[in-house]
Design an enzyme around this catalytic site. Structure first.
Site, mmCIF file in Angstrom:
data_model
loop_
_atom_site.group_PDB
_atom_site.id
_atom_site.type_symbol
_atom_site.label_atom_id
_atom_site.label_comp_id
_atom_site.label_asym_id
_atom_site.label_seq_id
_atom_site.Cartn_x
_atom_site.Cartn_y
_atom_site.Cartn_z
ATOM 1 N N ARG A 147 7.650 -10.846 5.275
ATOM 2 C CA ARG A 147 7.265 -10.671 6.672
ATOM 3 C C ARG A 147 7.964 -11.723 7.516
ATOM 4 N NH1 ARG A 147 0.727 -9.857 5.641
ATOM 5 N NH2 ARG A 147 0.958 -8.200 4.074
ATOM 6 N N HIS B 111 -8.367 -1.175 0.732
ATOM 7 C CA HIS B 111 -7.331 -2.193 0.541
ATOM 8 C C HIS B 111 -8.056 -3.523 0.349
ATOM 9 C CE1 HIS B 111 -4.215 0.330 2.823
ATOM 10 N NE2 HIS B 111 -5.369 0.882 3.153
ATOM 11 N N GLN C 197 1.363 -11.224 -2.983
ATOM 12 C CA GLN C 197 0.012 -10.880 -2.565
ATOM 13 C C GLN C 197 -0.761 -10.306 -3.757
ATOM 14 O OE1 GLN C 197 -0.163 -7.891 0.581
ATOM 15 N NE2 GLN C 197 -1.601 -9.193 1.679
ATOM 16 N N CYS D 245 0.799 -1.229 0.000
ATOM 17 C CA CYS D 245 0.000 0.000 0.000
ATOM 18 C C CYS D 245 0.837 1.287 0.000
ATOM 19 C CB CYS D 245 -1.009 0.000 1.142
ATOM 20 S SG CYS D 245 -0.510 -0.789 2.651
ATOM 21 N N ASP E 254 -2.652 -7.887 -4.434
ATOM 22 C CA ASP E 254 -2.984 -6.658 -3.721
ATOM 23 C C ASP E 254 -3.597 -5.634 -4.669
ATOM 24 O OD1 ASP E 254 -3.103 -5.413 -1.326
ATOM 25 O OD2 ASP E 254 -0.965 -4.999 -1.151
ATOM 26 N N HIS F 204 -5.606 -1.548 -4.520
ATOM 27 C CA HIS F 204 -6.063 -0.409 -3.733
ATOM 28 C C HIS F 204 -6.965 0.466 -4.594
ATOM 29 C CE1 HIS F 204 -2.462 -1.719 -1.546
ATOM 30 N NE2 HIS F 204 -3.171 -1.380 -0.483
ATOM 31 N N LYS G 246 -12.429 -4.155 8.469
ATOM 32 C CA LYS G 246 -12.335 -4.955 7.251
ATOM 33 C C LYS G 246 -13.420 -6.030 7.250
ATOM 34 C CE LYS G 246 -8.793 -7.914 9.385
ATOM 35 N NZ LYS G 246 -7.547 -8.678 9.169
#
Length: 604
Positions: A322, A469, A340, A293, A342, A344, A423
C-alpha cells in the site's frame, strides 16, 4: 516527537487520563500555547510564515517556514521569549473578519500559507482571528482567556513536515511541545516520554540487530534480520496452531493480479490512492495487491459450493503493498509492504453470529497471550461506501449479536467502517498505557454480491454467502514493532531471539558449556554458547545488551557437579541449581508461554 504521537493513541502519558484539570480543557490550553510559541518565533525570527498549529493528543505543534533553520538548542531561547510575551500581552481576543478582509490582512503580512488556508474554510463558516497583543492568527479556537494563568510547558523537538502533507509542496519546520496545568503533570509526562524514547523499536532494533530499512530499497520496506526472524516464526507457529484447532485452512494467493479484479472488488474506486501504479504485462494492466480478499474470492469461485461445506474458514499470511506518503512512514509501525494475518470466512446468514463470536474469542485468546488489554469499537458506515443501507444494518446487527455471544462490550465508532462493510476494531493498550489499533473483524454482504458468489442451499436453490474479513495481528511488521516497544525489547522466554546464553568462566570450561548448549538445542531451545576467548564480563555485558532471559555461568565446580549458576535478565543475582532442574524450568516457561520470568531461589 515520540512514536505514540504518530501511530498510537490512548493514555495521556504517565500523568494519565486524570491529568489535573484547569479552568479550561487541556486541549484548549495546548492550542493557546501553540499560538504563544508561534508569536515568540516570529518575534525572534521576523519574516516567519505560518502553516497550521493544532493541539494534538500529547501536546501541540506548529508548522512554519523560517528564514533560517532551527536547531534543538534554539528551543530554550523560544521558551524564554514565550514566557516574556505571556506576561507582556496575556489577554487573548477573538475577532471576526469577512473572507476578503481575512485574505487582505494575511496577504499584507505575506502569510501565503494562511491565505491558502482561508480557502479551506467552508463558505458558511465564520472566519475568526485570535490575538494576544499585536500578534494575531487565523484560527477558529477555542483558546484560554489569558496567557498569564498558571500553567507549565515544554518545547520538545523539531521535525520536518510538508505543507498540507503533500510531498510536492514546501517542507516546513515543525516544532513539537506540550503543556499541562500543573508542574507535576508536566514532569510525569516528560518522564513518560523518556520511557517511550528508551522503548523506541527503531533504537532497540538497531541495538539488538533485529531489523533494518534501506534507502536502496525505498522507504517503508522492512528487512527482518535473523534474530527478529526467530520472533516472527514463533508468533507464526502460535498463530497457525490457534487457527488449525478452530477449523481454519491455509491458502496462498499471488502478489500481482489483473487490474480488472480490483475494479470488481471496488478497491480501485474506493482505495485507489493507496494502490501502486499499474504495470503493463502484454498490454494488460496489473496491480500488486493491497488486500488478500479478492484472491480468496477467486478460490471460492473456482467450483460450485454447497451449504454442507459452509462455513469455510481460509487463512493466509499474505504480503500486501500500500502506498504511504514518505512523511508518515515510520520504522515497522507504518510501512508500504507488510504481511497481513488475513482470513476470510464464507458462511450462511444463520451461521454469521456464531462465526463472528468465534473470531472474537480467538482475538481475545491471541491478544491475551501477549499481555495486551483491549477496547473493542463498532465502526459503522463511512461516507465513502458501497451497498444499500439495509444491508449495512443487517451486517451491524450481526456484529452486535456476535459480540454479545462472545461477551465483548462494544463502544461506537460512528462512520469508521470499511467501504464494503461495518467492523469491530480492537485497540490494545501496551505497557506504557498507549493504545494501538490492532485487530479487526469485518462483516461483508457486498463483495459476495459484486462477485456473484453462491452456494446451493438445502432447498436446492442458489443463495448468497456472507463474508467475514478478519485480521487479528493486523500486520506482522506493525504488531512486532508494537511488541518490541511493549516489552521494551525484553521479550518473554518463549519469544526471545536467544533464550539462554551459556558463558564459561574460562576457556577450559568451554567443553562443559558446549555440552549444555547441545542438550538444550536438541530440545529446540535457542542458545548462544558464548565460548569466545574474550573476558567473561564482556560476554555477560553482550548477553545483557541482547536482553537474553537467562545466562548460565559455568566453571570448574559446575562442570564437576553437573550444575549451573543461573542469572535471570535484569539482575546480578545468580542461583546455583542442577542443570536438569533448569531444563525443567525452561520447558515449563516455553510450554506455558509465560510473559514474566520467575523469581529464582535454590529450591526453584
Amino acid at each position: 516527537m515520540d512514536p505514540a504521537s504518530q501511530v498510537a493513541s490512548g493514555a495521556e502519558s504517565a500523568a494519565g487520563a486524570d491529568a489535573s484539570q484547569g479552568p479550561f480543557p487541556l486541549s484548549t490550553l495546548r492550542h493557546s500555547v501553540s499560538h504563544l510559541m508561534a508569536s515568540a518565533v516570529e518575534r525572534l525570527y521576523p519574516g516567519t510564515k505560518f502553516g497550521f498549529g493544532p493541539s494534538i493528543e500529547h501536546g501541540f505543534y506548529y508548522d512554519m517556514e523560517l528564514p533560517e533553520p532551527l536547531e534543538e538548542k534554539d528551543l530554550k531561547r523560544i521558551e524564554k521569549e514565550m514566557r516574556r510575551i505571556a506576561k507582556q500581552t496575556p489577554q487573548m481576543v477573538c475577532t471576526e473578519l469577512s473572507r476578503d478582509e481575512a485574505k487582505a490582512k494575511l496577504a499584507a503580512q505575506d502569510q501565503t500559507y494562511k491565505v491558502e488556508a482561508v480557502d479551506l474554510i467552508p463558505e458558511d463558516e465564520t472566519i475568526t482571528f485570535w490575538s494576544h497583543g499585536d500578534w494575531a492568527d487565523l484560527c477558529e479556537g477555542p483558546h484560554v482567556d489569558r496567557l498569564d494563568r498558571e500553567f507549565h510547558f515544554k518545547l520538545l523537538s523539531l521535525a520536518g513536515a510538508y505543507w498540507r502533507g503533500d510531498e510536492k509542496r514546501p517542507m516546513l519546520q515543525r516544532i513539537y511541545g506540550t503543556a499541562f496545568w500543573t508542574k507535576e503533570d508536566l514532569e510525569a509526562h516528560l518522564a513518560w516520554l523518556e520511557q517511550v524514547k528508551l522503548s523506541d523499536h527503531r533504537r532497540i532494533g538497531t541495538d539488538q540487530d533485529l531489523f533494518s530499512v534501506h534507502a536502496e530499497a525505498g522507504a517503508g520496506f522492512v528487512f527482518w534480520h535473523p534474530r527478529l526472524g526467530v520472533v516472527r516464526k514463533e508468533i507464526e507457529d502460535f498463530w497457525w496452531h490457534e487457527h488449525r484447532v478452530r477449523g481454519y485452512q491455509p491458502v496462498y494467493t499471488p502478489h500481482v493480479s489483473r487490474e480488472d479484479l480490483f475494479a470488481v472488488s471496488g478497491h480501485l474506486e474506493n482505495y485507489g490512492e493507496m494502490m501502486y501504479a499499474p504495470m503493463d504485462i502484454e498490454d494488460i494492466p496489473y496491480r500488486v495487491k493491497p488486500m488478500n480478499c479478492p484472491g480468496h474470492i477467486l478460490i471460492y469461485q473456482n467450483r460450485g459450493r454447497s451449504y454442507r461445506e459452509l462455513p469455510l474458514r481460509w487463512a493466509e499470511l499474505g504480503t500486501v503493498y500500500r502506498f504511504e506518503k514518505s512523511g508518515v512512514v515510520h520504522g515497522m509501525l507504518r510501512v508500504r509492504g507488510f504481511t497481513q494475518d488475513d482470513s476470510h470466512i464464507f458462511c450462511t446468514p444463520d451461521q454469521l453470529a456464531d462465526e463472528i463470536a468465534g473470531v472474537l474469542e480467538l482475538v481475545r485468546t491471541i491478544l491475551d497471550a501477549f499481555g495486551f488489554s483491549f477496547t473493542a469499537y463498532l465502526a459503522t458506515r463511512p461516507e465513502k461506501a458501497i451497498g444499500e443501507e439495509d444491508i449495512w444494518e443487517r451486517a451491524i446487527d450481526a456484529l452486535q449479536r456476535g459480540a454479545q455471544k462472545a461477551g465483548i462490550e462494544l463502544e461506537l465508532d460512528e462512520g469508521g467502517g470499511a467501504f464494503y462493510g461495518p467492523k469491530i476494531d480492537f485497540k490494545v493498550k501496551d505497557a506504557m498505557g498507549r493504545e494501538w489499533q490492532q485487530s479487526t473483524v469485518q462483516c461483508d454482504f457486498n463483495l459476495p454480491d459484486r462477485f456473484d458468489l453462491t452456494y446451493t442451499d438445502t432447498d436446492g436453490h442458489k443463495k448468497r454467502p456472507i463474508m467475514v474479513h478478519r485480521a487479528i495481528l493486523g500486520s506482522f511488521e506493525r504488531f512486532v514493532g508494537v511488541l518490541i516497544e511493549h516489552f521494551s525489547g525484553k521479550f518473554p522466554f518463549w519469544l526471545a531471539p536467544d533464550q539462554v546464553a551459556v558463558i564459561p568462566i574460562r576457556e577450559d570450561h568451554a567443553d562443559y558449556a558446549r555440552e549444555l548448549t547441545a542438550r538444550m538445542e536438541r530440545e529446540g531451545f535457542r542458545v548462544n554458547c558464548m565460548d569466545d576467548p574474550s573476558h567473561m564480563n564482556k560476554r555477560i555485558k553482550h548477553a545483557q545488551g541482547d536482553q537474553t532471559p537467562f545466562m548460565l555461568i559455568v566453571g570448574e565446580r559446575e562442570a564437576a557437579e553437573g550444575t549451573c549458576a543461573v542469572r535471570p535478565r535484569g539482575t546480578r543475582d545468580q542461583v546455583d541449581m542442577p542443570f536438569e532442574r533448569f531444563l525443567d524450568l525452561a520447558r515449563d516457561l516455553r510450554a506455558s508461554r509465560a510473559l514474566e520470568l520467575p523469581n529464582l531461589s535454590p529450591a526453584t
